[in-house]
Design a protein around this motif. Structure first.
Motif, short mmCIF file in Angstrom:
data_model
loop_
_atom_site.label_atom_id
_atom_site.label_comp_id
_atom_site.label_asym_id
_atom_site.label_seq_id
_atom_site.Cartn_x
_atom_site.Cartn_y
_atom_site.Cartn_z
N VAL A 1 23.72 -1.43 -12.01
CA VAL A 1 22.49 -1.47 -10.99
C VAL A 1 21.45 -0.74 -11.58
O VAL A 1 21.48 0.54 -11.71
N ASN A 2 20.61 -1.19 -11.94
CA ASN A 2 19.10 -0.43 -12.28
C ASN A 2 18.47 0.08 -11.26
O ASN A 2 17.36 -0.34 -10.86
N PRO B 1 27.65 1.28 -16.10
CA PRO B 1 28.59 0.29 -15.47
C PRO B 1 29.74 1.07 -15.04
O PRO B 1 30.52 1.73 -15.72
N LYS B 2 30.31 0.49 -13.88
CA LYS B 2 31.58 1.14 -13.23
C LYS B 2 32.18 -0.02 -12.52
O LYS B 2 31.48 -0.99 -12.31
N LYS B 3 33.45 0.01 -12.34
CA LYS B 3 34.19 -1.25 -11.76
C LYS B 3 33.64 -1.46 -10.30
O LYS B 3 33.05 -0.43 -9.46
N CYS B 4 33.61 -2.82 -9.97
CA CYS B 4 33.06 -3.11 -8.63
C CYS B 4 33.71 -2.25 -7.59
O CYS B 4 34.99 -2.36 -7.57
N PRO B 5 33.21 -1.67 -6.62
CA PRO B 5 33.89 -1.20 -5.26
C PRO B 5 34.36 -2.14 -4.39
O PRO B 5 33.81 -3.09 -4.32
N ALA B 6 35.45 -1.70 -3.50
CA ALA B 6 35.99 -2.64 -2.73
C ALA B 6 35.12 -2.75 -1.37
O ALA B 6 35.00 -3.79 -0.87
N LYS B 7 34.47 -1.65 -1.16
CA LYS B 7 33.30 -1.92 -0.04
C LYS B 7 31.90 -1.52 -0.49
O LYS B 7 31.86 -0.20 -1.04
N GLU C 1 12.46 -0.83 -9.32
CA GLU C 1 10.98 -0.29 -9.55
C GLU C 1 10.45 -0.81 -11.01
O GLU C 1 9.29 -0.62 -11.36
N ASN C 2 11.42 -1.55 -11.39
CA ASN C 2 10.84 -1.98 -12.96
C ASN C 2 11.18 -3.67 -12.87
O ASN C 2 12.60 -3.91 -13.43
N GLU C 3 10.24 -4.39 -12.69
CA GLU C 3 10.47 -5.89 -12.75
C GLU C 3 10.90 -6.21 -13.80
O GLU C 3 11.54 -7.58 -13.96
N LYS C 4 10.23 -5.77 -15.14
CA LYS C 4 10.88 -6.27 -16.34
C LYS C 4 12.37 -6.06 -16.87
O LYS C 4 12.83 -7.01 -17.74
N GLU C 5 12.83 -5.14 -16.26
CA GLU C 5 14.07 -4.84 -16.49
C GLU C 5 15.12 -5.85 -15.73
O GLU C 5 14.69 -6.11 -14.39
N HIS C 6 16.37 -6.01 -16.02
CA HIS C 6 17.14 -6.70 -15.39
C HIS C 6 17.47 -5.85 -13.78
O HIS C 6 17.54 -4.50 -14.27
N ALA C 7 17.81 -6.26 -12.68
CA ALA C 7 18.05 -5.53 -11.62
C ALA C 7 19.51 -4.98 -11.62
O ALA C 7 19.64 -3.86 -11.19
N ALA C 8 20.20 -5.83 -12.00
CA ALA C 8 21.75 -5.61 -12.17
C ALA C 8 22.37 -6.63 -13.04
O ALA C 8 21.89 -7.61 -13.57
N VAL D 1 17.49 -4.98 -4.45
CA VAL D 1 18.48 -5.98 -4.32
C VAL D 1 19.76 -5.45 -3.39
O VAL D 1 20.00 -4.27 -3.52
N HIS D 2 19.96 -6.26 -2.41
CA HIS D 2 21.07 -5.68 -1.66
C HIS D 2 22.32 -6.21 -2.09
O HIS D 2 22.59 -7.57 -2.41
N ILE D 3 23.39 -5.36 -2.41
CA ILE D 3 24.62 -5.58 -2.85
C ILE D 3 25.73 -5.44 -1.98
O ILE D 3 25.96 -4.66 -1.04
N TYR D 4 26.66 -6.57 -1.94
CA TYR D 4 27.63 -6.75 -0.93
C TYR D 4 28.96 -7.30 -1.56
O TYR D 4 28.88 -8.29 -2.28
N VAL D 5 30.01 -6.85 -1.37
CA VAL D 5 31.29 -7.21 -1.60
C VAL D 5 32.06 -7.56 -0.36
O VAL D 5 32.19 -7.09 0.54
N GLY D 6 32.34 -8.86 -0.46
CA GLY D 6 33.15 -9.66 0.56
C GLY D 6 33.60 -10.86 0.47
O GLY D 6 34.01 -11.25 -0.58
N GLY D 7 33.45 -11.74 1.46
CA GLY D 7 33.98 -13.37 1.34
C GLY D 7 35.07 -13.56 2.33
O GLY D 7 35.63 -14.87 2.24
N ASN D 8 35.59 -12.72 2.96
CA ASN D 8 36.70 -12.84 3.99
C ASN D 8 36.48 -14.22 4.95
O ASN D 8 35.43 -14.26 5.75
#
Length: 336
Positions: A200-201, A231-237, A245-252, A272-279
């Protein structure tokens, strides 16, 4: 176009399919302007469906009655995220929205855009195929002011990008904050995301209360466990809003070592709101008889800040009568 389902009142929900020249395939239904499948061709010749979803309309409808509705692949509006106590002031008038999350309004209220039947305006099946859907939210819908006219276009490019363009106008001054709610899993929709690399940038994220309402403070991510500049592994929560703050760069970005597949997220939005789920709580089966669980997918909800109307120094979410809301997000896929 194929019939996807019928409501008891006779309303028809259809499914539409777009494919680019590389074999990337997108499926959309006009219930919630929802993405039901996104299939990406890999270098090894295989194809992977990278979004969670259901096989039928009944499952999508029932999912909104789960203890935590997943909003699989849906278009969220009028306002993505939470609005504190379901209230805001605009032009010195207080508006009391329908509350559907504790005492707060979440993702548009009781029946937001995710549960509306959208109209299909046009389908383009030429190079860079696209589909445009529209929805009119009347004045007073969920107690929001103004007739809000929304136009949404999904485009598949020959560079394996999924582009989402939103435009909206209102007959009165109002607030608007739209987003897309696909749960991505680059390993495949029926697995988990914990072995995928998240980047996430962002240098700051919003501080929130234990009910996920922004306090108004920004948290510096320098020594924070949610610093994903490397980069790091996705968190479980995770259920947090990252400031961009930089539209030209990728956000994530998200990367699957299993499939050698990368997804880059670009947007003109301030967060960008990041959420892990799907239950689905073992109550509804996902596509292909899948059992979706709390780590099935990860959302990249590009948007304005949650509760923006109640914080003067947050980016404004006000859409003036006669002005146009414009939001563009790109999910770009690269196979190695």
């Amino acid at each position: 176009m194929k019939l996807f389902g019928l409501f008891s009142n006779g309303d028809i929900v259809n499914s539409y399919e777009l494919s680019n020249q590389n074999g990337m395939q997108l499926k959309i239904v006009n219930f919630g302007a929802t993405i039901t499948a996104l299939k990406i061709p890999l270098k090894n010749g295989k194809v992977v469906d990278v979004v969670l979803g259901f096989d039928n309309l009944d499952a999508y409808v029932k999912s909104f009655y789960l203890e935590s509705a997943p909003y699989f692949g849906a278009t969220v509006g009028r306002f993505a995220g939470r609005i504190n106590n379901g209230t805001f002031c605009l032009n010195e008038k207080k508006f009391d929205l329908n509350s559907n999350n504790n005492n707060h309004s979440l993702h548009g209220g009781n029946i937001g855009f995710s549960q509306k039947i959208w109209k299909v305006k046009k389908v383009n099946r030429e190079k860079n195929p696209s589909i445009t859907l529209t929805h009119l939210s009347p004045n007073g819908d969920e107690n929001y002011p103004g007739d809000l006219s929304v136009e949404l276009t999904y485009t598949l490019t020959e560079e394996n990008e999924l582009i989402i363009d939103y435009k909206a106008t209102s007959t009165h001054d109002t607030i608007v904050n739209l987003t897309h709610h696909s749960y991505f899993n680059l390993d495949g929709h029926n697995l988990d995301v914990l072995e995928q690399d998240l980047e996430v940038n962002s240098q700051k994220m919003l501080e929130t209360t234990n009910e996920n309402i922004p306090t108004g403070k920004y948290l510096n991510l320098k020594d924070h466990p949610f610093n994903f500049n490397t980069p790091k592994k996705c968190p479980a929560k995770i259920d947090n809003t990252f400031i961009l703050e930089n539209e030209k760069e990728h956000a994530a970005s998200l990367f699957s070592t299993k499939n050698n597949l990368k997804m880059l997220v670009y947007t003109n939005q301030p967060a960008v709101h990041i959420y892990v789920g799907g239950n689905c709580f073992n109550k509804i089966k996902g596509k292909e008889n899948s059992d979706y669980h709390p780590i099935s997918g990860i959302c990249f909800e590009t948007q304005n800040f949650p509760d923006a109307p109640n914080h003067d120094y947050f980016p404004s979410s006000i859409l003036k009568k006669g002005s146009e809301y414009c939001h563009k997000t790109i999910y770009k896929f690269q196979s190695y």
